[in-house]
Each structure stands twice: as C-alpha cells, then as structure tokens.
Design a protein around this motif. Sequence first.
Motif, PDB file in Angstrom:
ATOM      1  N   GLY A 137       3.899  -2.921   8.835  1.00 48.46           N
ATOM      2  CA  GLY A 137       5.058  -2.288   8.105  1.00 48.46           C
ATOM      3  C   GLY A 137       3.906  -1.415   7.284  1.00 48.46           C
ATOM      4  O   GLY A 137       3.296  -1.477   7.588  1.00 48.46           O
ATOM      5  N   ALA A 138       4.387  -0.846   6.057  1.00 52.25           N
ATOM      6  CA  ALA A 138       3.376   0.097   5.552  1.00 52.25           C
ATOM      7  C   ALA A 138       3.798  -0.033   4.235  1.00 52.25           C
ATOM      8  O   ALA A 138       5.197  -0.224   3.637  1.00 52.25           O
ATOM      9  CB  ALA A 138       3.810   1.379   5.653  1.00 52.25           C
ATOM     10  N   THR A 139       2.870   0.676   3.154  1.00 51.92           N
ATOM     11  CA  THR A 139       3.248   0.009   1.770  1.00 51.92           C
ATOM     12  C   THR A 139       2.503   1.043   0.096  1.00 51.92           C
ATOM     13  O   THR A 139       1.548   1.882   1.160  1.00 51.92           O
ATOM     14  CB  THR A 139       2.303  -1.043   0.933  1.00 51.92           C
ATOM     15  OG1 THR A 139       2.563  -2.257   1.822  1.00 51.92           O
ATOM     16  CG2 THR A 139       2.834  -1.276  -0.616  1.00 51.92           C
ATOM     17  N   VAL A 140       3.032   1.602   0.134  1.00 50.25           N
ATOM     18  CA  VAL A 140       2.748   2.657  -1.211  1.00 50.25           C
ATOM     19  C   VAL A 140       2.374   1.625  -2.490  1.00 50.25           C
ATOM     20  O   VAL A 140       3.530   1.413  -2.821  1.00 50.25           O
ATOM     21  CB  VAL A 140       3.566   4.082  -1.067  1.00 50.25           C
ATOM     22  CG1 VAL A 140       2.873   5.000  -2.747  1.00 50.25           C
ATOM     23  CG2 VAL A 140       4.346   4.412   0.243  1.00 50.25           C
ATOM     24  N   HIS A 141       1.766   1.896  -3.361  1.00 49.21           N
ATOM     25  CA  HIS A 141       0.853   1.169  -4.186  1.00 49.21           C
ATOM     26  C   HIS A 141       0.347   2.017  -5.146  1.00 49.21           C
ATOM     27  O   HIS A 141      -0.071   3.264  -4.555  1.00 49.21           O
ATOM     28  CB  HIS A 141       0.523  -0.109  -4.064  1.00 49.21           C
ATOM     29  CG  HIS A 141      -0.916   0.003  -3.268  1.00 49.21           C
ATOM     30  ND1 HIS A 141      -1.966   0.032  -3.929  1.00 49.21           N
ATOM     31  CD2 HIS A 141      -1.391  -0.123  -1.815  1.00 49.21           C
ATOM     32  CE1 HIS A 141      -3.401   0.457  -3.358  1.00 49.21           C
ATOM     33  NE2 HIS A 141      -2.807   0.592  -1.752  1.00 49.21           N
ATOM     34  N   PHE A 142       0.867   1.779  -6.953  1.00 52.23           N
ATOM     35  CA  PHE A 142      -0.744   2.646  -7.588  1.00 52.23           C
ATOM     36  C   PHE A 142      -1.768   1.943  -7.011  1.00 52.23           C
ATOM     37  O   PHE A 142      -1.790   0.893  -6.433  1.00 52.23           O
ATOM     38  CB  PHE A 142      -0.109   2.030  -8.820  1.00 52.23           C
ATOM     39  CG  PHE A 142       1.267   2.130  -9.839  1.00 52.23           C
ATOM     40  CD1 PHE A 142       0.891   3.878  -9.875  1.00 52.23           C
ATOM     41  CD2 PHE A 142       2.354   1.986  -9.284  1.00 52.23           C
ATOM     42  CE1 PHE A 142       2.080   4.311 -10.213  1.00 52.23           C
ATOM     43  CE2 PHE A 142       3.661   2.863 -10.043  1.00 52.23           C
ATOM     44  CZ  PHE A 142       3.410   4.089 -10.426  1.00 52.23           C
ATOM     45  N   VAL A 143      -2.753   2.869  -7.168  1.00 54.08           N
ATOM     46  CA  VAL A 143      -4.393   2.292  -7.058  1.00 54.08           C
ATOM     47  C   VAL A 143      -4.786   1.581  -8.525  1.00 54.08           C
ATOM     48  O   VAL A 143      -4.098   2.143  -9.916  1.00 54.08           O
ATOM     49  CB  VAL A 143      -5.013   4.003  -7.237  1.00 54.08           C
ATOM     50  CG1 VAL A 143      -6.546   3.300  -7.291  1.00 54.08           C
ATOM     51  CG2 VAL A 143      -4.424   4.683  -5.942  1.00 54.08           C
TER      52      VAL A 143
END
Length: 206
Positions: A137-143
């Motif tokens: 899958g895919a993940t959007v995360h804060f840096v």
Amino acid sequence: MPEPLRVGVLASGRGSNFRALVEAAHAGRIPATMVVLISDRETAPALAIARNHGIEALFLDPQQYPSREAHEKAIIGALEERGVDLVCHAGYMRILTPAYVAHFRGRAFNIHPSLLPAFPGLHAQRQALAHGVRVAGATVHFVDEGVDSGPIVLQAAVPVLAGDTEESLAQRILVEEHRIYPEAVRLFAEGRLHIEGRIVQIRESR
Ligand code: GRF
C-alpha cells in the motif's frame, strides 16, 4: 471563503503525485493552490509538468551550494518567499537536514509506497515482494527527522497478486497514492489534522 492553502511541492523525478495534486486543485477537489514546484534535478519531468500547468518551476542545483545545509536553506527561503503553508514531498530523493525538518514541522508531508512502518527507504515495492507480504500500500505522513518515519496521516492498502513484478505492484500502489495524497492535503487545508505525539487525529469537519 478562506484563502486557498498555498502548497509547495518538492520532487526529484517523474512527478505523477505532483500532477495528481495539481489536477485535484484545478478541479476544485482541494481548497489549495500549487504555488511552486522545486526540484534538485534539472531534467526532472516534474518541472515540465509544472511549466505546462502554469506553475512556477524552480530548479535548485545542489552543486551550486557549498553544503547540504546551504542548499536546503535556499529551498526554505524559496518556499517562505512564496508564502507556502504546506510542503509536499513527492518523490524528493534527498535526506533532509534537522534544520529543514524543524522549520517545517507539522506542515510538511511525504508520500511513501508502502504501509509504513513496513519497508521504509528505497525500493519499498521490491522490499514488499521480497518479504512475501499479501497486502501492500501507500502512506502519507508528516515529515520528521527519520526516513519515512513521521506521524501517519492516511494509508491505503492494495493486494499483492500472484505473479506481481515490482512494476505491476508499483502501478497498483500508485493509483492509491494519487487518491490519498490530495485527500491528505484537503484534510490539512480544512484544519482537521491534529498531531498528538506520533498520532494524527482527524477531526470532523466543522
Ligand atoms: C512514489 O512512488 C512515491 O511514493 C515515492 O516516490 C515515487 C514518486 O513518484 N516517494 P512520482 O514522481 O510522484 O511519479
């Protein structure tokens, strides 16, 4: 109506996630304007995508600066001059300095092609196949300071199918990346994301 969120994007390559963000903004699906695309590679196709959409395309050549810190200082300056509220890293292939991370804490996103914390770093899809997982899958995360380690905003899962290659799996994941990255930007623009430690709370819209 509040002012649209001002978004700057950093990309080193193809730019398909950048394109997805541009298209979502143009279609009015996210209350955001892409104000600048910054690349560390002169030949990055992402730069051409920006120019074709009338978005400022800025190549900041790392070799023109005496240090990594100086290069990143130039990036920070360019983003601040343009009043950027949120930075989206979209296939930006450089390790960030602690100063950069601190500067944009809580207002920089990254997208990664795995279900983090599994398979951070390079070749996430290859790592997933080699490990034999059934779901990727895919993940959007804060840096944050680590590699692909910051607080998670959104994730999407895809099956790993018999006979998958790195390319076929990457393609299936990419479809989800293009869906969740604009969605994450929308949540940020709507002021609905609250970071508590490493947990991101998504509040109901007002
Ligand atoms: C994407 O798979 C993204 O998750 C990763 O690098 C790739 C960039 O692709 N960080 P593109 O440049 O957005 O097409």
